[in-house]
Design an enzyme around this catalytic site. Structure first.
Site, mmCIF file in Angstrom:
data_model
loop_
_atom_site.group_PDB
_atom_site.id
_atom_site.type_symbol
_atom_site.label_atom_id
_atom_site.label_comp_id
_atom_site.label_asym_id
_atom_site.label_seq_id
_atom_site.Cartn_x
_atom_site.Cartn_y
_atom_site.Cartn_z
ATOM 1 N N ASN A 21 4.047 8.869 3.687
ATOM 2 C CA ASN A 21 3.858 9.137 2.261
ATOM 3 C C ASN A 21 4.875 10.203 1.827
ATOM 4 O O ASN A 21 4.548 11.267 1.316
ATOM 5 C CB ASN A 21 2.412 9.602 1.972
ATOM 6 N N HIS A 28 7.523 12.681 0.437
ATOM 7 C CA HIS A 28 7.835 13.301 -0.855
ATOM 8 C C HIS A 28 9.081 14.171 -0.668
ATOM 9 O O HIS A 28 9.640 14.241 0.441
ATOM 10 C CB HIS A 28 6.633 14.096 -1.380
ATOM 11 N N SER A 29 9.471 14.871 -1.739
ATOM 12 C CA SER A 29 10.728 15.635 -1.660
ATOM 13 C C SER A 29 10.697 16.723 -0.593
ATOM 14 O O SER A 29 11.754 17.120 -0.097
ATOM 15 C CB SER A 29 11.047 16.279 -3.001
ATOM 16 N N HIS A 62 9.403 16.415 2.448
ATOM 17 C CA HIS A 62 9.844 15.742 3.683
ATOM 18 C C HIS A 62 11.345 15.449 3.612
ATOM 19 O O HIS A 62 12.080 15.641 4.583
ATOM 20 C CB HIS A 62 9.134 14.396 3.857
ATOM 21 N N GLN A 92 -5.777 14.550 14.939
ATOM 22 C CA GLN A 92 -5.747 15.833 14.248
ATOM 23 C C GLN A 92 -6.664 15.852 13.016
ATOM 24 O O GLN A 92 -6.632 16.811 12.250
ATOM 25 C CB GLN A 92 -4.315 16.240 13.893
ATOM 26 N N LYS A 140 5.371 25.197 5.012
ATOM 27 C CA LYS A 140 4.050 24.978 4.405
ATOM 28 C C LYS A 140 2.957 24.995 5.486
ATOM 29 O O LYS A 140 1.900 25.550 5.301
ATOM 30 C CB LYS A 140 4.010 23.653 3.658
ATOM 31 N N GLN A 171 1.030 25.758 12.151
ATOM 32 C CA GLN A 171 1.429 24.628 13.009
ATOM 33 C C GLN A 171 2.796 24.900 13.652
ATOM 34 O O GLN A 171 2.994 24.683 14.850
ATOM 35 C CB GLN A 171 1.492 23.358 12.155
#
Ligand code: AMP
Length: 285
Positions: free
Chosen positions: A33, A35-36, A38, A63, A153, A157
């Site tokens: 999916n 988006h900018s 990624h 996860q 973000k 992680q």
């Protein structure tokens, strides 16, 4: 040539060919999916010293908790393929879950780091980071990348994966890439699609709060606890359900007892639910 592979034989053929030719491989793991946010990771890795770029799209069941959005998670493979083709990605690896988790492997390895993985997002999403490390390991072993890029973000992680790479002596360079935002400041995320109109209008308040609190803490460092508490109350009045809103040390996410500002030593992190949608964001101080 753009290769799309969902099986090991084909994948291994290309990887071993590229290794023979001593190509450097850059890798961006995603759940699709795209988006900018990624796409920026892909642009960034292509500026590095890499000969081939691989993107993976895999919605990793391990996860997601039992009450989370695994089934509903947006899957838009056809659109994603178009975007990757336009960006000149060399290989898309998009396995299905039976390939990544064969039934005969029921007793799986678990990599743990009790300090980092049970805190913040890990305390609300029990087992989440074990699932992340398991799939990242599998992908690293299959794809043998030289450089891998992760977004700020998901800062926790990134740190957990960095810790694993260092501890297990994996010969992989990790890069952290800044958060890409919508014009109104909301961090881009596949989960933003779940927001209704009213929630979408409210959502940028998370980023605005981070900016406001950063300024206030820098002005009144001794009052950072009460500054945060007040802002949490404000957000709760606005209808947010706050999982955490905390100031932490940036290098290891340990708790801050005394704030002693040195440039880029701290990070403010927030995770909050708006309606049924859980959003995360952060800002480095
Ligand atoms: P996901 O598909 O959500 O698992 O994300 C794949 C990668 O993209 C992770 O390294 C994320 O941190 C990164 N990413 C997702 N959203 C953003 C964003 N808004 N800005 C920068 N990186 C992001």
């Amino acid at each position: 040539m753009f290769i799309i592979s969902d099986n090991f034989n084909e994948l291994r053929k290309y990887i071993s060919l590229w290794k023979q030719k001593k190509y450097r491989v850059g890798f961006i793991p995603t759940m699709g999916n795209l988006h900018s946010g990624h796409l920026r990771l892909i642009e960034q890795i292509k500026k590095r010293d890499v000969d081939k770029t691989i993107v993976s799209i895999f919605v990793n069941p391990r996860q997601f908790g039992p009450n989370e959005d695994y089934t509903n998670y947006p899957r838009t493979l056809e659109d994603d393929i178009k975007k990757l083709r336009d960006l000149d990605v060399d290989l898309l690896f998009c396995p299905d879950k039976d390939l990544m988790y064969p039934i005969q492997n029921a007793g799986e390895l678990k990599i743990d780091n009790k300090i980092l993985m049970n805190d913040l997002c890990g305390s609300n999403r029990v087992g989440h980071f074990n699932g992340v490390l398991l799939v990242v390991n599998k992908l690293f072993n299959l794809l043998q990348p030289n450089i891998v890029i992760f977004g700020q973000k998901d800062y926790q992680q990134y740190l957990i994966i960095k810790n694993m790479v260092e501890n297990l002596f994996m010969p992989i360079e990790l890069i952290l890439s800044p958060i890409i935002r919508e014009i109104d400041g909301l961090a881009m995320s596949s989960r933003n699609k779940y927001l209704n109109k009213n929630e979408r209008e409210k959502a940028p308040k998370l980023n605005k709060s981070l900016i406001t609190i950063k300024d206030k803490i820098l002005q009144h460092p001794d009052k950072f606890h009460s500054i945060l508490e007040n802002q949490i109350s404000e957000l709760e009045k606005d209808g947010f359900f706050i999982d955490y809103f905390e100031l932490r040390h940036k290098n290891n996410l340990s708790i801050v007892e005394n704030f002693n500002y040195e440039n880029k030593k701290y990070i403010l992190l927030i995770a909050a639910k708006i309606g049924n949608t859980r959003l995360i964001d952060n800002i480095i101080l």
